[in-house]
Structures are given as structure tokens and as C-alpha cells.
Motif scaffolding. Structure first.
Motif, mmCIF file in Angstrom:
data_model
loop_
_atom_site.group_PDB
_atom_site.id
_atom_site.type_symbol
_atom_site.label_atom_id
_atom_site.label_comp_id
_atom_site.label_asym_id
_atom_site.label_seq_id
_atom_site.Cartn_x
_atom_site.Cartn_y
_atom_site.Cartn_z
ATOM 1 N N HIS A 300 6.328 27.081 59.196
ATOM 2 C CA HIS A 300 6.787 28.319 58.338
ATOM 3 C C HIS A 300 6.792 27.656 56.689
ATOM 4 O O HIS A 300 7.167 26.443 56.846
ATOM 5 C CB HIS A 300 7.959 29.030 58.740
ATOM 6 C CG HIS A 300 9.018 27.775 59.159
ATOM 7 N ND1 HIS A 300 9.227 27.183 60.492
ATOM 8 C CD2 HIS A 300 10.315 27.519 58.407
ATOM 9 C CE1 HIS A 300 10.007 26.536 60.380
ATOM 10 N NE2 HIS A 300 10.939 26.663 59.334
ATOM 11 N N GLU A 307 15.336 23.521 53.181
ATOM 12 C CA GLU A 307 15.911 23.444 54.466
ATOM 13 C C GLU A 307 16.332 22.162 54.870
ATOM 14 O O GLU A 307 15.653 21.283 54.819
ATOM 15 C CB GLU A 307 14.992 23.888 55.409
ATOM 16 C CG GLU A 307 15.361 24.066 56.823
ATOM 17 C CD GLU A 307 14.292 24.231 57.997
ATOM 18 O OE1 GLU A 307 13.720 25.243 57.888
ATOM 19 O OE2 GLU A 307 13.918 23.292 58.530
ATOM 20 N N HIS A 336 6.290 23.758 56.728
ATOM 21 C CA HIS A 336 6.976 22.573 57.884
ATOM 22 C C HIS A 336 6.742 23.366 59.112
ATOM 23 O O HIS A 336 6.577 24.447 59.441
ATOM 24 C CB HIS A 336 7.829 21.885 57.638
ATOM 25 C CG HIS A 336 8.954 22.622 57.518
ATOM 26 N ND1 HIS A 336 9.474 23.537 56.521
ATOM 27 C CD2 HIS A 336 10.020 22.917 58.713
ATOM 28 C CE1 HIS A 336 10.679 24.115 57.011
ATOM 29 N NE2 HIS A 336 10.889 24.009 58.237
HETATM 30 FE FE LIG Z 1 12.249 25.097 59.353
#
Ligand SMILES: [Fe+2]
Length: 388
Positions: A300, A307, A336
Motif C-alpha cells: 500500500h 506509518e 510498502h
Molecule cells: Fe503499512
């Protein structure tokens, strides 16, 4: 906290005469947020809470930035942070921006000679190792492995640890931290589909009321500096309070995961929200039950958020070579996803034991010098297949 709590003794009406047994007055304090629009509590003190004897010159605890604009995925080995006896000295900011500091701490001793107050930020402490008691001017909370402690800005506190082996993951938020609004009804009550409810939120249960004069140091954090304020009266002198603004605890083990036939997106794990970042709890759960489901996440692009995952316990299905105490940073700007082999490995599995805390920030995170000392600089290549 979005519900009412009362502890100790309070007068029948607010802002009215409230007398001690000797006939003199208790002193009221409004402890409020967002001007007079946010959550607040009214507390009643043995002494006036305003008696500053001395305000010493502040010293900087601002994180030193190593990388101000980052586009690389990183892994940080959190347990490499060297323990220190003192709680505040042990706190090491790893990632930061104008909304939030994400820190690790490994304090070996309880706070003894001072009280601490963060005047800028709500503090969310996640207890990875250790147990003890959070002591505040609004009452005490016991804590142990897996607890989140939400300490609203302005709360005067100390931490008592049962032993030297303590590991904390700390989110210091200049934006107020709330439970997710979509899980609350119009009255603020947590709804039936919320992964936790009011019964899971532990409120302060024990007030320490010290009617003492002397020299009491409160280390007050403001705008990246700590000021030693010497007060003439004991900061824990409250006989009672009521309201909505107080510290509370929530165990990650009380989070009830939401699962489905196919992979559920990260928001189902959300535990806390602010207008600048979210905090999610990834807990042991049954995997997706569609016969063709792929339990591992898809790659994604978190196009507009950085994140951060803090790995607590269990087997981290989507990652190779991740251990407890590790932090991964997957920055906005590049996709990633699972490591090579993780997708195939996940098919047919029925449950995961993973336990992790995620912080997704909407503004990019800056990497500190402390983070670089525990960084794995090769992690960003860990998705390469074969002999590249
Ligand atoms: Fe993630």
C-alpha cells in the motif's frame, strides 16, 4: 476522557463554600482544555495551587534532528536504547514533527525527587516491560505490561516502578488525544461496534492528599524546555474532584479485534485519534475466513501519512527479521508491503499472535540523532527479491 468521573469529596454545588473540618476553606481549581470549551475537571485542594516559590531557567530537551526530509523506510532497534535511572533522562525521542514526538524510554528507578508536568502535550505511555503505579494529582492508576496510560496535558505525575526492567513507548501529542469519534454516539458513549467500551477504561481510583508545606519541585515541560518550578505546597493535595479531564488506562489486551472474510484495513485497529495522527492496536486475532483469502496485507501507498509500527510481541507475519522493541518507519511517498514470501506464507493460516502499536502521522516525521544510533540503514532494501 469522554465520561464523568468523581473521586474523593466535593461540595454539593461548584463554586460554592466548601469547608475543612477546622472551618477554613478548601481551594477550587478548574482544570480545563481548549479554553473553556474542552473537557475539564474541578478539583478541591488543601492549599492554593498557585504558590510558586521559584521558577528556574529552562533547559532544552528538544530532539536533535538528523534527517529533516526522509524518503527511506527505516527499522530502529528499540531495545538498544540504553536504560537510565531517571525517567525523564531515559526518554529518547526517535521521531518528531510539529504535532508529535515518538519516544522510547527505559527508566530504572521511580521518580522520587520531583514531580513532572507536560504543559504542551497529552502523553500516551505504552507499557512494554514493567509494572507499577502512575501517581497523579487526580489519583493513581496501577499499570502493567500492555497498558496504555493516557495522561492529559497539565497532569502532575510521578511513576513508581516495581523493578528496574522497564520499557516504554511514548507518544507525546501537542494535539488532544481522544477515543475515535466514529465509535461514540451523540452523547459520547462508546457504541456497540466499538472494539472497546467504558468498562475497559480504568479511571484513577486512589487520591493522595498531602497537606504539606516545603519545597516541591515540579519539572514543567513547555515548548521543548523543562523548567524546575519550586512550589511551597505539596502538588498532591486534592481532597476530591469531578469532571471529564483526568488520566486513564486501557490495556491493549482488552482491545477486541474486528475481523472479516477478507483482509480488514488498518482503521479497524484504531484505538485513539487526534487531528494529526491515529494510534492503532494490532492484537492477536483470527485471520480472514474467505476460502481464498490472503491474510497478509497488500502493498500500500500511504500517500499522505508516515506509518510507524512498534512491535510488542508475537510473530510478525508480514515482516522478516522483526523482533520485539523494533520500530519500522514507512514514510509517505513510496509504497510498502509484506516482505518477500510473507504473502505466500500467510495463505491458509488461521490466526496471528502479533501484538503491535501503530502511529500514523499526517505530517512527515523527522528522524532524530538518537534514532540514527539504533537504526538499521539497510532495511529499506529488504523488499528486494533474489540477487539484486
Ligand atoms: Fe503499512
Amino acid at each position: 476522557m469522554a465520561f464523568y468521573h468523581k473521586l474523593g469529596k466535593i461540595p454539593h454545588k461548584r463554586h460554592t463554600v466548601f469547608k475543612k473540618p477546622d472551618g477554613s476553606l478548601y481551594y477550587e481549581q478548574l482544570f480545563g482544555t481548549i479554553g473553556f470549551d474542552g473537557m475539564y475537571s474541578n478539583s478541591y485542594h488543601e492549599r492554593r495551587p498557585t504558590q510558586v516559590k521559584e521558577m528556574k531557567v529552562g533547559y532544552s530537551v528538544k530532539p536533535k534532528i538528523a534527517i529533516g526530509n526522509n524518503l527511506k523506510s527505516y527499522r530502529f532497534k528499540g531495545f538498544k536504547i540504553v536504560p537510565a535511572p531517571d525517567y525523564l533522562e531515559s526518554r529518547k525521542v526517535i521521531l518528531t514533527n510539529s504535532d508529535v514526538d515518538i519516544a522510547l524510554a527505559s527508566p530504572q528507578a521511580s521518580t522520587r525527587n520531583y514531580f513532572y508536568k507536560n504543559s504542551d502535550a497529552d502523553e500516551l505511555l505504552f507499557i512494554h516491560k514493567g509494572s507499577g503505579k502512575l501517581r497523579t494529582h487526580l489519583g493513581n492508576l496501577n499499570f502493567k505490561y500492555g497498558d496504555y496510560l493516557l495522561i492529559p496535558r497539565g497532569t502532575i505525575y510521578k511513576l513508581d516502578f516495581d523493578d528496574e526492567n522497564n520499557r516504554l513507548f511514548i507518544v507525546e501529542s501537542r494535539r488532544p488525544i481522544y477515543t475515535p469519534k466514529r465509535y461514540r454516539n451523540w452523547f459520547g458513549q462508546l457504541l456497540e461496534h466499538s472494539p472497546f467500551c467504558e468498562r475497559d477504561l480504568r479511571r484513577p481510583y486512589e487520591l493522595e492528599t498531602n497537606d504539606e508545606e516545603g519545597d516541591f519541585v515540579i519539572k514543567i515541560k513547555k515548548q521543548g524546555e523543562i523548567f524546575d518550578a519550586v512550589y511551597a505546597t505539596h502538588p498532591f493535595d486534592v481532597v476530591g474532584y469531578d469532571g471529564y479531564n483526568y488520566p486513564y488506562a486501557f490495556s491493549i489486551h482488552d482491545f477486541e479485534p474486528i475481523t472479516g472474510r477478507i483482509h480488514q484495513p488498518p482503521p479497524v485497529h484504531q484505538t485513539f485519534e487526534t487531528d494529526a495522527f491515529v494510534v492503532c492496536s494490532f492484537c492477536p486475532r483470527k485471520y480472514d475466513y474467505h476460502p481464498e483469502s490472503i491474510p497478509a496485507p497488500y502493498s500500500h501507498s500511504n500517500i499522505d501519512s508516515d506509518e510507524v509500527l512498534y512491535y510488542v510481541d508475537g510473530d510478525f507475519m508480514s515482516r522478516n527479521d522483526i523482533e520485539e522493541g523494533h520500530i519500522s518507519l514507512h514514510p509517505a511517498g513510496i509504497p510498502h508491503g509484506p516482505h518477500p514470501g510473507a504473502v505466500e506464507r500467510s495463505i491458509g493460516q488461521v490466526e496471528t499472535k502479533e501484538l503491535a502499536v501503530m502511529v500514523d502521522t499526517f505530517k512527515p516525521l523527522l528522524i532524530t540523532e538518537e534514532a540514527i544510533e539504533i537504526a538499521d540503514e539497510t532495511y529499506y532494501k529488504s523488499w528486494l527479491e533474489g540477487n539484486h
